[in-house]
Design an enzyme around this catalytic site. Structure first.
Site, PDB file in Angstrom:
ATOM      1  CG  ASN A 178      15.671  43.916  39.589  1.00  0.00           C
ATOM      2  OD1 ASN A 178      16.431  44.546  38.854  1.00  0.00           O
ATOM      3  ND2 ASN A 178      15.723  43.999  40.894  1.00  0.00           N
ATOM      4  CD  GLU A 274      21.898  51.092  41.486  1.00  0.00           C
ATOM      5  OE1 GLU A 274      21.515  52.213  41.782  1.00  0.00           O
ATOM      6  OE2 GLU A 274      21.201  50.293  40.833  1.00  0.00           O
ATOM      7  CB  CYS A 308      18.971  45.117  44.981  1.00  0.00           C
ATOM      8  SG  CYS A 308      18.254  46.758  44.899  1.00  0.00           S
TER       9      CYS A 308
HETATM   10  P1  NAP Z   1      23.331  40.049  36.392  1.00  0.00           P
HETATM   11  O1  NAP Z   1      23.200  38.678  35.927  1.00  0.00           O
HETATM   12  O2  NAP Z   1      24.563  40.446  37.115  1.00  0.00           O
HETATM   13  O3  NAP Z   1      23.123  40.986  35.088  1.00  0.00           O
HETATM   14  C1  NAP Z   1      23.106  42.381  35.172  1.00  0.00           C
HETATM   15  C2  NAP Z   1      23.525  42.960  33.840  1.00  0.00           C
HETATM   16  O4  NAP Z   1      24.893  42.648  33.589  1.00  0.00           O
HETATM   17  C3  NAP Z   1      22.751  42.407  32.645  1.00  0.00           C
HETATM   18  O5  NAP Z   1      22.571  43.435  31.706  1.00  0.00           O
HETATM   19  C4  NAP Z   1      23.709  41.363  32.104  1.00  0.00           C
HETATM   20  O6  NAP Z   1      23.498  41.076  30.735  1.00  0.00           O
HETATM   21  C5  NAP Z   1      25.029  42.065  32.308  1.00  0.00           C
HETATM   22  N1  NAP Z   1      26.215  41.214  32.300  1.00  0.00           N
HETATM   23  C6  NAP Z   1      26.306  39.873  32.434  1.00  0.00           C
HETATM   24  N2  NAP Z   1      27.611  39.483  32.362  1.00  0.00           N
HETATM   25  C7  NAP Z   1      28.334  40.611  32.171  1.00  0.00           C
HETATM   26  C8  NAP Z   1      29.735  40.873  32.024  1.00  0.00           C
HETATM   27  N3  NAP Z   1      30.653  39.913  32.044  1.00  0.00           N
HETATM   28  N4  NAP Z   1      30.131  42.147  31.851  1.00  0.00           N
HETATM   29  C9  NAP Z   1      29.231  43.147  31.839  1.00  0.00           C
HETATM   30  N5  NAP Z   1      27.897  42.958  31.959  1.00  0.00           N
HETATM   31  C10 NAP Z   1      27.459  41.702  32.136  1.00  0.00           C
HETATM   32  O7  NAP Z   1      22.127  40.482  37.353  1.00  0.00           O
HETATM   33  P2  NAP Z   1      20.557  40.247  37.147  1.00  0.00           P
HETATM   34  O8  NAP Z   1      20.273  38.800  37.328  1.00  0.00           O
HETATM   35  O9  NAP Z   1      20.092  40.942  35.925  1.00  0.00           O
HETATM   36  O10 NAP Z   1      19.986  41.067  38.402  1.00  0.00           O
HETATM   37  C11 NAP Z   1      19.879  40.501  39.665  1.00  0.00           C
HETATM   38  C12 NAP Z   1      21.012  40.950  40.555  1.00  0.00           C
HETATM   39  O11 NAP Z   1      21.120  42.360  40.510  1.00  0.00           O
HETATM   40  C13 NAP Z   1      20.759  40.626  42.020  1.00  0.00           C
HETATM   41  O12 NAP Z   1      21.955  40.190  42.609  1.00  0.00           O
HETATM   42  C14 NAP Z   1      20.335  41.963  42.617  1.00  0.00           C
HETATM   43  O13 NAP Z   1      20.558  42.091  43.981  1.00  0.00           O
HETATM   44  C15 NAP Z   1      21.150  42.911  41.812  1.00  0.00           C
HETATM   45  N6  NAP Z   1      20.523  44.233  41.804  1.00  0.00           N
HETATM   46  C16 NAP Z   1      21.083  45.194  42.573  1.00  0.00           C
HETATM   47  C17 NAP Z   1      20.494  46.448  42.639  1.00  0.00           C
HETATM   48  C18 NAP Z   1      21.065  47.529  43.497  1.00  0.00           C
HETATM   49  O14 NAP Z   1      20.632  48.653  43.334  1.00  0.00           O
HETATM   50  N7  NAP Z   1      21.987  47.264  44.397  1.00  0.00           N
HETATM   51  C19 NAP Z   1      19.344  46.706  41.911  1.00  0.00           C
HETATM   52  C20 NAP Z   1      18.796  45.682  41.133  1.00  0.00           C
HETATM   53  C21 NAP Z   1      19.401  44.447  41.085  1.00  0.00           C
HETATM   54  P3  NAP Z   1      22.655  39.761  30.293  1.00  0.00           P
HETATM   55  O15 NAP Z   1      21.269  40.005  30.771  1.00  0.00           O
HETATM   56  O16 NAP Z   1      22.794  39.742  28.841  1.00  0.00           O
HETATM   57  O17 NAP Z   1      23.301  38.604  30.985  1.00  0.00           O
HETATM   58  O1  G3H Z   2      16.243  45.934  42.893  1.00  0.00           O
HETATM   59  C1  G3H Z   2      16.719  47.000  43.213  1.00  0.00           C
HETATM   60  C2  G3H Z   2      15.941  48.250  43.162  1.00  0.00           C
HETATM   61  O2  G3H Z   2      16.796  49.350  43.053  1.00  0.00           O
HETATM   62  C3  G3H Z   2      15.118  48.337  44.396  1.00  0.00           C
HETATM   63  O3  G3H Z   2      14.223  49.363  44.352  1.00  0.00           O
HETATM   64  O4  G3H Z   2      13.497  49.138  46.722  1.00  0.00           O
HETATM   65  O5  G3H Z   2      12.232  50.544  45.142  1.00  0.00           O
HETATM   66  O6  G3H Z   2      12.191  48.077  44.915  1.00  0.00           O
HETATM   67  P1  G3H Z   2      12.967  49.258  45.344  1.00  0.00           P
END
Ligand code: NAP
Ligand code: G3H
Length: 499
Positions: A178, A274, A308
């Site tokens: 994202n 995160e 997030c």
């Molecule tokens: P995701 O599916 O967990 O993927 C995140 C990253 O992890 C990608 O680079 C993914 O690679 C990689 N990955 C997948 N399986 C893995 C494994 N077994 N070991 C290590 N890395 C692995 O998350 P997303 O769909 O990209 O992002 C959405 C999620 O992120 C939401 O739940 C959101 O809340 C969270 N998020 C949290 C924050 C925060 O600051 N708290 C900020 C942004 C997003 P691939 O793309 O190749 O699968």
């Molecule tokens: O998706 C997670 C990002 O760290 C959120 O940043 O609140 O500035 O959109 P934002």
């Protein structure tokens, strides 16, 4: 006194990195300053979420090949740590300047690759430029301390402990789809300025944007081997990378599910995680309803809810619930639905699977009696903004993170009920509280089990030098420029025994 390794000796001169953006749109990985292909010729195709067009292909690096990337980072790190911090900082500043100059190109890639509208894409890049400049400066301010022995009983003045911050070694940076520029740079810049080398594994959908960022660092003069990029499906190589013995620390942003698995596989490596969120906006009876509604709608629906920190549920006191709904509904109706190229507010979700999940939550809420005020309309992965009133704690929408444009309103009888429901979540990223009573705001804030509470504002991460904390399933450790640098360094004590 030695000033460390001269930067010029570390750099491979005469290399051009332009070649990664070529006509065939096959993007290479970065290894030791060279753009390389996987020897197995395995690649992942990246399609645009909005029109399904092929954007390009990225390498799918094998585990054996990954070893070479990690070993390369390991061997470059000591020399990089020896480069004076002001030189390291100059490269980060330089990279920020290049990114700024090339912001239009980067934003266009984001529009195509992750369906973010151009305005938000440009703002992601601008924010990253600021982040990098700020980090470069903050890196120079990282200081240690000296501690005298005579403060402790039984010791005289014979010892002084000199405590410095030193880099951890090789940082594995894994970012989500994202914010492929911002949430990558927020790991890379602090790691690098502190003297670590990096192995960067971007999200597959988002990898082209992230590779462009790597190219920017190369153009800024990052020495060969210090910054390496591996692309490939996380589910195929992720476990291997995180459990690799030469990785010294992992900075990860993504889902709680992947984060939890990663923590199990990582062993004793320090982690910055995160993860997901289910941020609540708590609305008290005396809230300014117009301001509250504006904050809630922008908090819930920007980038189609794929943040997030999106507002993912509203907990409103009964007496003002009708008024709030009346203020929110027209704002949601006004959101423009369409393609990112047309600067729509609500754009297609990252893929069909993400849209299927959001639909499941919507269907569950409808089947359990939630009142649909707007939406529940879908064209493939384009989900129209959906607003529910009368959502109950029996519904999945009260607890699960949709990561899409759907907002549940839960009516509560008392402030205590709002706090209880807010805290029953498995997540603990942020919460908002809307009220004119500052005492009440602090009272509620002190009882919320989250990393950050926003008073009279939407939940959001920035400004990026603020601490950003997730508790429970929302993460581990503290991000934010100074905090990230601290997390990517450790104390090293040298004791001087005075004769
Ligand atoms: P995701 O599916 O967990 O993927 C995140 C990253 O992890 C990608 O680079 C993914 O690679 C990689 N990955 C997948 N399986 C893995 C494994 N077994 N070991 C290590 N890395 C692995 O998350 P997303 O769909 O990209 O992002 C959405 C999620 O992120 C939401 O739940 C959101 O809340 C969270 N998020 C949290 C924050 C925060 O600051 N708290 C900020 C942004 C997003 P691939 O793309 O190749 O699968
Ligand atoms: O998706 C997670 C990002 O760290 C959120 O940043 O609140 O500035 O959109 P934002």
């Amino acid at each position: 006194m030695a000033t460390g390794f001269p930067l010029a000796a570390l750099r491979k001169r005469g290399k051009m990195f332009e070649c990664i953006f070529n006509e065939s749109s096959i993007y290479k990985c970065l290894l030791n300053g060279d753009w390389v292909e996987s020897k197995l010729k395995k690649r992942d195709k990246i399609y645009s979420p909005s029109d399904g067009e092929l954007v390009g292909e990225v390498q799918s690096i094998s585990k054996e090949e990954a070893d070479v990337f990690i070993e390369t980072a390991k061997s470059a790190q000591i020399a990089w740590a020896g480069v004076p911090v002001n030189e390291r900082a100059k490269i980060i500043h330089q990279a920020a300047d290049i990114l700024d100059k090339e912001k239009e190109v980067v934003a266009d890639i984001l529009v195509k690759e992750i369906a973010k509208n151009k305005k938000s894409a440009l703002s992601e890049v601008a924010r990253t430029v600021d982040f990098m400049h700020f980090t470069a400066e903050e890196g120079k301010r990282s200081v240690g301390e000296s501690i005298r022995s005579d403060a402790f009983p039984g010791f005289g003045k014979g010892k002084v402990s000199i405590v410095n911050r030193v880099p951890l070694g090789v940082i594995l940076a894994i970012s989500p789809f994202n914010y492929p520029i911002n949430l990558s740079a927020s790991k890379l810049a602090p790691a690098l300025v502190a003297g670590n080398s990096v192995v960067f594994k971007p999200p597959t959908q988002g990898a082209i944007s992230a590779l462009y960022l790597a190219r920017v660092f190369c153009k800024a003069g990052i020495p060969a081997g210090v910054f390496n990029v591996i692309t490939g499906q996380g589910r195929e190589i992720g476990d291997y990378l995180v459990s690799h013995p030469l990785i010294n620390m992992i900075a990860f942003t993504g889902s709680s599910k992947v984060g939890r698995n990663l923590a199990q596989k990582a062993g004793m490596k320090p982690l910055l995680l995160e993860l997901g969120g289910k941020d609540a906006a708590i609305v008290l009876e005396d809230a300014d309803i117009e301001t509250t509604a504006k904050n809630i709608v922008s908090g819930a629906f920007s980038y189609s809810g794929q943040r997030c920190t999106a507002v993912k549920r509203v907990l409103v006191l009964e007496p003002v619930a009708d008024q709030l709904v009346k203020a929110i509904l027209p704002l949601v109706k006004k959101l423009k639905v369409g393609n990112p190229e047309d600067d729509a507010d609500i754009t297609p979700l990252i893929n069909d699977k993400a849209a299927d999940f959001v639909q499941e939550l919507i269907d569950d809420a409808i089947s359990k009696g939630a009142k649909l005020l707007l939406g529940n309309k879908r064209e493939k992965n384009l989900m129209h903004p959906t607003l529910f009133d009368q959502v109950s704690v029996q519904m999945r929408l009260a607890w699960e993170e949709p990561f899409g444009p759907v907002l549940p309103i839960i009516r509560v009888k008392t402030v205590d009920e709002a706090i209880t429901i807010a805290n029953q979540s498995e997540y603990g990223l942020q919460s908002s509280i809307f009220t004119k009573n500052i005492d009440a705001a602090f009272r509620v804030a002190s009882q919320l089990d989250v990393g950050t509470v926003q008073i009279n504002g939407k939940t959001e991460r920035g400004p990026d030098h603020f601490p950003f904390i997730g508790v429970k399933s929302s993460g581990l450790g503290t991000q934010g420029i100074r905090y990230s640098i601290e997390a990517m360094t450790r104390s090293k004590a040298t004791v001087l025994n005075l004769q």
